[in-house]
Design a protein around this motif. Structure first.
Motif, PDB file in Angstrom:
ATOM      1  N   SER A 118     -64.017   3.205 116.305  1.00  0.00           N
ATOM      2  CA  SER A 118     -65.284   2.677 115.718  1.00  0.00           C
ATOM      3  C   SER A 118     -65.280   1.536 114.970  1.00  0.00           C
ATOM      4  O   SER A 118     -66.059   0.703 115.192  1.00  0.00           O
ATOM      5  N   ALA A 119     -64.420   1.391 114.039  1.00  0.00           N
ATOM      6  CA  ALA A 119     -64.048   0.346 113.300  1.00  0.00           C
ATOM      7  C   ALA A 119     -63.750  -0.878 114.040  1.00  0.00           C
ATOM      8  O   ALA A 119     -64.376  -2.061 113.803  1.00  0.00           O
ATOM      9  N   HIS A 120     -62.942  -0.721 114.860  1.00  0.00           N
ATOM     10  CA  HIS A 120     -62.251  -1.888 115.832  1.00  0.00           C
ATOM     11  C   HIS A 120     -63.520  -2.275 116.587  1.00  0.00           C
ATOM     12  O   HIS A 120     -63.591  -3.683 116.787  1.00  0.00           O
ATOM     13  N   ALA A 121     -64.200  -1.289 117.063  1.00  0.00           N
ATOM     14  CA  ALA A 121     -65.407  -1.839 118.009  1.00  0.00           C
ATOM     15  C   ALA A 121     -66.371  -2.452 117.301  1.00  0.00           C
ATOM     16  O   ALA A 121     -66.907  -3.752 117.751  1.00  0.00           O
ATOM     17  N   SER A 122     -66.699  -2.411 116.081  1.00  0.00           N
ATOM     18  CA  SER A 122     -67.640  -2.794 115.118  1.00  0.00           C
ATOM     19  C   SER A 122     -67.214  -4.310 114.642  1.00  0.00           C
ATOM     20  O   SER A 122     -68.127  -5.103 114.661  1.00  0.00           O
ATOM     21  N   GLU A 123     -65.940  -4.368 114.381  1.00  0.00           N
ATOM     22  CA  GLU A 123     -65.354  -5.629 114.134  1.00  0.00           C
ATOM     23  C   GLU A 123     -65.650  -6.425 115.303  1.00  0.00           C
ATOM     24  O   GLU A 123     -65.899  -7.625 115.276  1.00  0.00           O
ATOM     25  N   ALA A 124     -65.287  -6.199 116.471  1.00  0.00           N
ATOM     26  CA  ALA A 124     -65.361  -6.708 117.961  1.00  0.00           C
ATOM     27  C   ALA A 124     -66.815  -7.290 118.111  1.00  0.00           C
ATOM     28  O   ALA A 124     -66.936  -8.367 118.521  1.00  0.00           O
ATOM     29  N   ILE A 125     -67.712  -6.473 117.589  1.00  0.00           N
ATOM     30  CA  ILE A 125     -69.166  -6.628 117.660  1.00  0.00           C
ATOM     31  C   ILE A 125     -69.419  -7.964 116.827  1.00  0.00           C
ATOM     32  O   ILE A 125     -70.289  -9.007 117.304  1.00  0.00           O
ATOM     33  N   VAL A 126     -69.034  -7.952 115.632  1.00  0.00           N
ATOM     34  CA  VAL A 126     -69.412  -9.269 114.664  1.00  0.00           C
ATOM     35  C   VAL A 126     -68.596 -10.531 115.252  1.00  0.00           C
ATOM     36  O   VAL A 126     -69.132 -11.506 115.175  1.00  0.00           O
ATOM     37  N   LYS A 127     -67.540 -10.270 115.807  1.00  0.00           N
ATOM     38  CA  LYS A 127     -66.810 -11.274 116.435  1.00  0.00           C
ATOM     39  C   LYS A 127     -67.705 -11.810 117.695  1.00  0.00           C
ATOM     40  O   LYS A 127     -67.903 -12.953 117.907  1.00  0.00           O
ATOM     41  N   LYS A 128     -68.151 -10.691 118.701  1.00  0.00           N
ATOM     42  CA  LYS A 128     -68.901 -11.283 119.857  1.00  0.00           C
ATOM     43  C   LYS A 128     -70.219 -11.950 119.545  1.00  0.00           C
ATOM     44  O   LYS A 128     -70.643 -12.997 120.139  1.00  0.00           O
TER      45      LYS A 128
END
Length: 108
Positions: free
Chosen positions: A22-32
């Protein structure tokens, strides 16, 4: 009996991995969404670091909604004079924004 232990082991493994995924996915969201153009996890850039935001709002039950509105509509004055531009739903969806905010607030 082996299947019970196997199922319990799989459940435990999934429980331990879920926060990391979940943390990895959320960090990916802010990058995207390109939030990283102005923010970083632990370094001030144009805007505050995510960890500074988390520290400022720690324990504030109204923080997720307040940050959602701040990101969605933009604003200035909380962290200095540089305004944060609005980020409409075509840039980051409501669900992604909520996940990103939850991730930021979880940082220590």
């Amino acid at each position: 009996m082996k299947s019970v232990f196997r199922a319990a082991g799989l459940f435990l493994a999934a429980s331990l991995l879920a926060p990391a995924l979940s943390a990895h996915a959320s960090e990916a969201i802010v990058k995207k969404a390109r939030c990283v153009a102005c923010h970083a996890v632990d370094v001030k850039r144009v805007g505050p670091s995510y960890k500074d935001v988390a520290a400022k709002y720690r324990g504030d039950a109204k923080a997720p909604a307040a940050l959602f509105d701040k990101v969605r509509h933009g604003g200035a004055g909380n962290w200095g004079t540089v305004p944060m531009l609005p980020h409409p739903a075509d840039k980051i969806s409501d669900d992604d924004l909520k996940q990103a905010i939850a991730w930021v607030l979880s940082l220590e």
